[in-house]
Design an enzyme around this catalytic site. Structure first.
Site, PDB file in Angstrom:
ATOM      1  N   LEU A 158       0.571  -1.303   0.584  1.00  0.00           N
ATOM      2  CA  LEU A 158       0.219  -0.054  -0.065  1.00  0.00           C
ATOM      3  C   LEU A 158       1.302   0.932  -0.112  1.00  0.00           C
ATOM      4  O   LEU A 158       1.605   1.780   0.365  1.00  0.00           O
ATOM      5  CB  LEU A 158      -0.965  -0.058   0.999  1.00  0.00           C
ATOM      6  CG  LEU A 158      -0.686   0.207   2.423  1.00  0.00           C
ATOM      7  CD1 LEU A 158      -0.232   1.430   2.827  1.00  0.00           C
ATOM      8  CD2 LEU A 158      -1.346  -0.446   3.941  1.00  0.00           C
ATOM      9  N   PRO A 275       9.163  13.808 -12.476  1.00  0.00           N
ATOM     10  CA  PRO A 275      10.716  14.485 -11.261  1.00  0.00           C
ATOM     11  C   PRO A 275      10.124  15.157 -10.294  1.00  0.00           C
ATOM     12  O   PRO A 275       8.879  15.758  -9.839  1.00  0.00           O
ATOM     13  CB  PRO A 275      10.938  15.476 -12.947  1.00  0.00           C
ATOM     14  CG  PRO A 275      10.186  15.389 -13.893  1.00  0.00           C
ATOM     15  CD  PRO A 275       8.984  13.814 -13.480  1.00  0.00           C
ATOM     16  N   CYS A 283       9.711   4.507   4.027  1.00  0.00           N
ATOM     17  CA  CYS A 283      10.426   2.532   3.680  1.00  0.00           C
ATOM     18  C   CYS A 283      11.118   3.245   1.968  1.00  0.00           C
ATOM     19  O   CYS A 283      11.538   1.972   2.362  1.00  0.00           O
ATOM     20  CB  CYS A 283       8.602   2.502   2.877  1.00  0.00           C
ATOM     21  SG  CYS A 283       8.215   1.539   4.111  1.00  0.00           S
ATOM     22  N   LYS A 286      14.569   3.260   3.944  1.00  0.00           N
ATOM     23  CA  LYS A 286      14.911   2.281   4.288  1.00  0.00           C
ATOM     24  C   LYS A 286      15.414   0.733   3.770  1.00  0.00           C
ATOM     25  O   LYS A 286      16.115  -0.063   4.347  1.00  0.00           O
ATOM     26  CB  LYS A 286      13.971   2.219   5.094  1.00  0.00           C
ATOM     27  CG  LYS A 286      13.363   0.916   6.498  1.00  0.00           C
ATOM     28  CD  LYS A 286      12.617   0.867   7.387  1.00  0.00           C
ATOM     29  CE  LYS A 286      10.773   0.493   7.000  1.00  0.00           C
ATOM     30  NZ  LYS A 286      10.595  -0.997   6.347  1.00  0.00           N
ATOM     31  N   LYS A 343       4.543  13.552   0.887  1.00  0.00           N
ATOM     32  CA  LYS A 343       3.824  13.193  -0.568  1.00  0.00           C
ATOM     33  C   LYS A 343       2.415  14.061   0.154  1.00  0.00           C
ATOM     34  O   LYS A 343       2.674  14.027   1.318  1.00  0.00           O
ATOM     35  CB  LYS A 343       3.544  11.923  -1.300  1.00  0.00           C
ATOM     36  CG  LYS A 343       3.212  11.037  -0.437  1.00  0.00           C
ATOM     37  CD  LYS A 343       3.157   9.841  -1.219  1.00  0.00           C
ATOM     38  CE  LYS A 343       1.751   9.372  -0.606  1.00  0.00           C
ATOM     39  NZ  LYS A 343       1.765   7.623  -1.149  1.00  0.00           N
TER      40      LYS A 343
HETATM   41  N1  LIG Z   1       3.976   2.908   5.757  1.00  0.00           N
HETATM   42  C1  LIG Z   1       4.230   1.830   4.196  1.00  0.00           C
HETATM   43  O1  LIG Z   1       3.497   2.891   3.785  1.00  0.00           O
HETATM   44  C2  LIG Z   1       3.958   0.605   4.371  1.00  0.00           C
HETATM   45  C3  LIG Z   1       5.054   0.031   5.775  1.00  0.00           C
HETATM   46  N2  LIG Z   1       4.689  -1.303   5.275  1.00  0.00           N
HETATM   47  C4  LIG Z   1       6.028  -1.673   6.688  1.00  0.00           C
HETATM   48  O2  LIG Z   1       5.475  -2.584   7.110  1.00  0.00           O
HETATM   49  C5  LIG Z   1       5.328  -1.846   8.455  1.00  0.00           C
HETATM   50  C6  LIG Z   1       4.718  -1.397   9.569  1.00  0.00           C
HETATM   51  O3  LIG Z   1       4.807  -0.544   9.294  1.00  0.00           O
HETATM   52  P1  LIG Z   1       4.085   0.924   9.239  1.00  0.00           P
HETATM   53  O4  LIG Z   1       2.712   0.395   9.504  1.00  0.00           O
HETATM   54  O5  LIG Z   1       4.864   2.061   8.805  1.00  0.00           O
HETATM   55  O6  LIG Z   1       4.531   1.194  11.249  1.00  0.00           O
HETATM   56  P2  LIG Z   1       4.435   2.442  12.179  1.00  0.00           P
HETATM   57  O7  LIG Z   1       5.205   2.736  12.972  1.00  0.00           O
HETATM   58  O8  LIG Z   1       3.119   3.232  11.287  1.00  0.00           O
HETATM   59  O9  LIG Z   1       3.338   1.125  13.181  1.00  0.00           O
HETATM   60  C7  LIG Z   1       3.635   0.149  13.798  1.00  0.00           C
HETATM   61  C8  LIG Z   1       2.939  -0.216  15.230  1.00  0.00           C
HETATM   62  O10 LIG Z   1       3.015  -1.011  15.512  1.00  0.00           O
HETATM   63  C9  LIG Z   1       3.313  -1.226  16.790  1.00  0.00           C
HETATM   64  N3  LIG Z   1       3.763  -2.082  17.727  1.00  0.00           N
HETATM   65  C10 LIG Z   1       5.599  -2.019  17.829  1.00  0.00           C
HETATM   66  N4  LIG Z   1       5.594  -2.805  18.244  1.00  0.00           N
HETATM   67  C11 LIG Z   1       4.871  -3.437  18.385  1.00  0.00           C
HETATM   68  C12 LIG Z   1       4.548  -4.273  19.791  1.00  0.00           C
HETATM   69  N5  LIG Z   1       5.699  -6.058  20.491  1.00  0.00           N
HETATM   70  N6  LIG Z   1       3.339  -5.077  19.808  1.00  0.00           N
HETATM   71  C13 LIG Z   1       1.683  -4.551  19.064  1.00  0.00           C
HETATM   72  N7  LIG Z   1       2.204  -4.249  18.741  1.00  0.00           N
HETATM   73  C14 LIG Z   1       3.362  -2.863  18.608  1.00  0.00           C
HETATM   74  C15 LIG Z   1       3.436   0.007  17.714  1.00  0.00           C
HETATM   75  O11 LIG Z   1       2.909   0.837  18.765  1.00  0.00           O
HETATM   76  C16 LIG Z   1       3.333   1.142  16.247  1.00  0.00           C
HETATM   77  O12 LIG Z   1       1.316   1.579  16.380  1.00  0.00           O
HETATM   78  C17 LIG Z   1       6.962  -1.882   8.466  1.00  0.00           C
HETATM   79  O13 LIG Z   1       8.290  -2.906   8.181  1.00  0.00           O
HETATM   80  C18 LIG Z   1       7.253  -0.775   7.492  1.00  0.00           C
HETATM   81  O14 LIG Z   1       8.107  -0.919   6.454  1.00  0.00           O
HETATM   82  C19 LIG Z   1       4.991  -1.849   4.242  1.00  0.00           C
HETATM   83  C20 LIG Z   1       4.205  -1.229   2.984  1.00  0.00           C
HETATM   84  C21 LIG Z   1       3.370   0.113   3.482  1.00  0.00           C
HETATM   85  O1  LIG Z   2       7.089   0.446   1.428  1.00  0.00           O
HETATM   86  C1  LIG Z   2       5.945   0.752   1.282  1.00  0.00           C
HETATM   87  O2  LIG Z   2       5.747   1.856   2.088  1.00  0.00           O
HETATM   88  C2  LIG Z   2       5.569   1.730   0.053  1.00  0.00           C
HETATM   89  O3  LIG Z   2       6.343   2.529  -0.108  1.00  0.00           O
HETATM   90  C3  LIG Z   2       5.912   3.281  -1.348  1.00  0.00           C
HETATM   91  O4  LIG Z   2       4.463   4.180  -0.649  1.00  0.00           O
HETATM   92  P1  LIG Z   2       4.717   5.156   0.148  1.00  0.00           P
HETATM   93  O5  LIG Z   2       5.891   5.769   0.689  1.00  0.00           O
HETATM   94  O6  LIG Z   2       3.674   5.506   0.935  1.00  0.00           O
HETATM   95  O7  LIG Z   2       4.389   6.499  -0.953  1.00  0.00           O
HETATM   96  P2  LIG Z   2       4.738   6.053  -2.557  1.00  0.00           P
HETATM   97  O8  LIG Z   2       3.588   7.025  -3.989  1.00  0.00           O
HETATM   98  O9  LIG Z   2       5.642   5.572  -3.147  1.00  0.00           O
HETATM   99  O10 LIG Z   2       5.561   7.714  -2.419  1.00  0.00           O
HETATM  100  C4  LIG Z   2       7.383   7.359  -2.534  1.00  0.00           C
HETATM  101  C5  LIG Z   2       8.080   8.933  -2.912  1.00  0.00           C
HETATM  102  O11 LIG Z   2       7.915   9.079  -3.917  1.00  0.00           O
HETATM  103  C6  LIG Z   2       8.023  10.084  -4.611  1.00  0.00           C
HETATM  104  N1  LIG Z   2       7.535  10.318  -5.748  1.00  0.00           N
HETATM  105  C7  LIG Z   2       6.566   9.450  -6.065  1.00  0.00           C
HETATM  106  C8  LIG Z   2       6.125   9.553  -7.578  1.00  0.00           C
HETATM  107  C9  LIG Z   2       6.927   9.479  -8.327  1.00  0.00           C
HETATM  108  O12 LIG Z   2       6.627   9.551  -9.775  1.00  0.00           O
HETATM  109  N2  LIG Z   2       8.037  10.964  -8.496  1.00  0.00           N
HETATM  110  C10 LIG Z   2       7.985  10.840  -6.566  1.00  0.00           C
HETATM  111  O13 LIG Z   2       8.967  11.805  -6.740  1.00  0.00           O
HETATM  112  C11 LIG Z   2       6.731  10.675  -3.390  1.00  0.00           C
HETATM  113  O14 LIG Z   2       6.507  11.983  -3.601  1.00  0.00           O
HETATM  114  C12 LIG Z   2       7.283  10.528  -2.504  1.00  0.00           C
HETATM  115  O15 LIG Z   2       8.245  10.777  -1.783  1.00  0.00           O
HETATM  116  C13 LIG Z   2       5.371   2.006  -2.552  1.00  0.00           C
HETATM  117  O16 LIG Z   2       4.879   3.299  -3.405  1.00  0.00           O
HETATM  118  C14 LIG Z   2       4.442   1.140  -1.639  1.00  0.00           C
HETATM  119  O17 LIG Z   2       4.224   0.350  -2.711  1.00  0.00           O
HETATM  120  C15 LIG Z   2       4.735   0.475  -0.531  1.00  0.00           C
HETATM  121  O18 LIG Z   2       4.418  -0.086   0.016  1.00  0.00           O
END
Ligand SMILES: NC(=O)C1=CN([C@@H]2O[C@H](COP(=O)(O)OP(=O)(O)OC[C@H]3O[C@@H](n4cnc5c(N)ncnc54)[C@H](O)[C@@H]3O)[C@@H](O)[C@H]2O)C=CC1
Ligand SMILES: O=C(O)[C@H]1O[C@H](OP(=O)(O)OP(=O)(O)OC[C@H]2O[C@@H](n3ccc(=O)[nH]c3=O)[C@H](O)[C@@H]2O)[C@H](O)[C@@H](O)[C@@H]1O
Length: 454
Positions: A158, A275, A283, A286, A343
């Site tokens: 997502l 651009p 993400c 990282k 963003k």
């Molecule tokens: N943010 C994003 O758009 C995306 C994130 N990911 C991945 O998903 C994972 C989670 O990311 P986010 O949702 O952004 O993290 P986040 O930091 O927003 O949320 C993590 C949650 O887990 C809770 N937590 C931590 N340790 C815990 C435990 N032991 N038991 C219960 N709750 C606990 C925290 O309090 C927090 O609410 C990461 O590995 C990230 O790389 C993957 C795709 C999209």
């Molecule tokens: O692993 C994750 O956390 C997620 O990382 C991104 O999602 P996200 O970081 O939420 O946002 P994006 O829409 O991908 O944008 C990332 C960054 O790229 C920049 N971007 C995006 C698109 C583009 O054409 N140019 C550009 O500079 C955005 O401004 C933003 O700073 C991926 O798109 C998701 O598929 C993935 O799940």
């Protein structure tokens, strides 16, 4: 089916609420009492469009708790979606994941549970989680008989700001498992999404081109690598267009036209070719770092991924160089930054280009004014050192200003009545850090328009 989701951040919350909306009985566990209290009151702790509406629609099937014992026992599926931030050496810090796995094992009480890792984790983590679960379960004096469990990987794709649509109408679902029973359980769980048989939420109609969702079923390691490979590819696609953008600026080409001309080739595709000041967020930075760190454990270089990171970092400095070229001296100049979130449509500030740009400008003696329509409140809490430079309103940004930079392309900025502000500026220079404004219109209104590339 009965589902437990551990972690209610961007990923866990979206997963839990969406599955409850689809009719599953979902319990979300988070250690953060404040978050749990807010969610119980129907309030969303993050800014994510539609989430509060979906929370309301899913409420009958959804509960929130800090206790694993209220969520894990009896669950067919336990999702783990805790944070995996970068450790000092660039590898992901797996402390939260370890602790969550140990807690899950202490509460398991069901004949067969699939423990699904949704966090982004290094390749091999599935087996590592499996070992932690088995060890912690074996240490329980009260361990029930007949309990079986298996680990699966179900990476999340997502995008913040688009989380619900990406979950209900995904491009694909990836499930990694070395256990056929897990695959069968997850296939059943996701069937409404795979076959698109559910009625969409009232606020989010099904896209006209939505079709059945491909299910990619793999071994654990492949699923884990798909996630990193996909994120790194998206990151390097953006870095590539930004690198071409710098050349375009030198040779007098228009990068927006170049990107359009490239993107219409279906083998390239137009998405993620916008651009600008580059990528930020929790993400891409990282995960590209983690991919390089994992490869180095196997004595493998990842020059393409490394270069994408360098180009991305350079974009932030280029924004400042452009201002320096235009204004010659930055010291004492007042510069407004429009947009602080990484963003639009999120209040997430993690690795936002605005932070680096503000700090670079301050280091050169500029006076900065910062604005964001949504993330300002969070900025105040998370960036106390930069918080004094926040401006409540746009007048405070433009007034007596030497330049404004569009850092985040919020709709509020794109739809702004720019004619109202030009007269306030000492020097009406606009640096478009996202190639999102209409250059000719800005010039007609009296601005000097400069884009990050060109
Ligand atoms: N943010 C994003 O758009 C995306 C994130 N990911 C991945 O998903 C994972 C989670 O990311 P986010 O949702 O952004 O993290 P986040 O930091 O927003 O949320 C993590 C949650 O887990 C809770 N937590 C931590 N340790 C815990 C435990 N032991 N038991 C219960 N709750 C606990 C925290 O309090 C927090 O609410 C990461 O590995 C990230 O790389 C993957 C795709 C999209
Ligand atoms: O692993 C994750 O956390 C997620 O990382 C991104 O999602 P996200 O970081 O939420 O946002 P994006 O829409 O991908 O944008 C990332 C960054 O790229 C920049 N971007 C995006 C698109 C583009 O054409 N140019 C550009 O500079 C955005 O401004 C933003 O700073 C991926 O798109 C998701 O598929 C993935 O799940």
């Amino acid at each position: 089916m009965k589902v437990c989701v551990v972690g209610t951040g961007y990923v866990g919350l979206t997963t839990g609420v969406s599955l409850a909306f689809l009719g599953h009985e979902v319990t979300c566990v988070d250690l953060d009492q404040n978050k749990v209290d807010m969610l119980r009151a129907g309030k969303c702790p993050i800014y994510e469009p539609g989430m509060e509406d979906l929370l309301a629609e899913a409420a009958p099937n959804l509960s929130f708790t800090t206790s694993y014992d209220e969520g894990v026992p009896g669950a067919d599926v336990v999702f783990v979606a805790v944070q995996t931030p970068s450790a000092e050496d660039g590898s992901p810090d797996l402390r939260f994941l370890r602790s969550a796995a140990e807690s899950v094992a202490r509460s398991l009480h069901h004949d067969f549970t699939v423990v699904v890792n949704k966090s982004t984790v290094p390749i091999g983590s599935g087996n590592w989680v499996d070992a932690i679960l088995r060890e912690s379960f074996a240490q329980r004096d009260d361990r029930p008989a007949g309990v079986e469990f298996a680990v699966a990987s179900n990476p999340e794709f997502l995008r913040e700001g688009n989380a619900i649509a990406d979950t209900l109408f995904p491009d694909r679902i990836v499930i990694g498992s070395d256990n056929p029973r897990s695959l069968e359980v997850l296939n059943r769980l996701y069937r409404p999404i795979i076959n698109q048989t559910f009625t969409p939420p009232t606020f989010l109609p099904r896209p006209e081109d939505a079709t059945a969702v491909p299910l990619v079923s793999t071994d654990l390691a492949s699923a884990e690598l798909i996630k990193y490979a996909a994120n790194a590819f998206l990151a390097l696609k953006i870095s590539y267009v930004n690198e071409i953008g710098q050349l375009a600026a030198k040779v007098g080409a228009d990068i927006t036209e170049v990107a359009r001309g490239m993107g219409l080739d279906q083998r390239i595709g137009s998405r993620f070719l916008q651009p600008g000041v580059g990528w930020g967020g929790s993400c891409f930075g990282k995960d590209t770092k983690a991919l390089v760190a994992t490869a180095s454990e196997y004595n493998l270089e990842m020059p393409i991924v490394k270069a994408a990171r360098e180009v991305n970092q350079r974009q932030r400095a280029i924004a400042v160089e452009r201002l320096q070229n235009e204004l010659r001296i930055l010291k004492g100049r007042k510069i407004g930054l429009l947009g602080l979130a990484f963003k639009p449509n999120t209040d997430d500030l993690r690795d936002s280009p605005a932070l680096d740009i503000a700090n670079l400008l301050l280091a050169r003696g500029a006076r900065v004014r910062l604005h964001d329509p949504v993330a300002a409140e969070r900025f105040r809490r998370e960036q106390p050192e930069l918080a004094p430079y926040l401006s409540e309103d746009l007048d405070g940004v433009f007034d007596d200003c030497d330049a404004v930079v569009l850092v985040t392309e919020w709709a509020q900025y794109l739809e702004l009545d720019w004619s109202k502000f030009v007269g306030l500026m000492r020097n009406p220079l606009v640096l478009d850090g996202r190639h999102a404004l209409d250059a000719e219109r800005m010039a007609r209104l009296g601005y000097k328009y400069v884009a990050i590339a060109g």
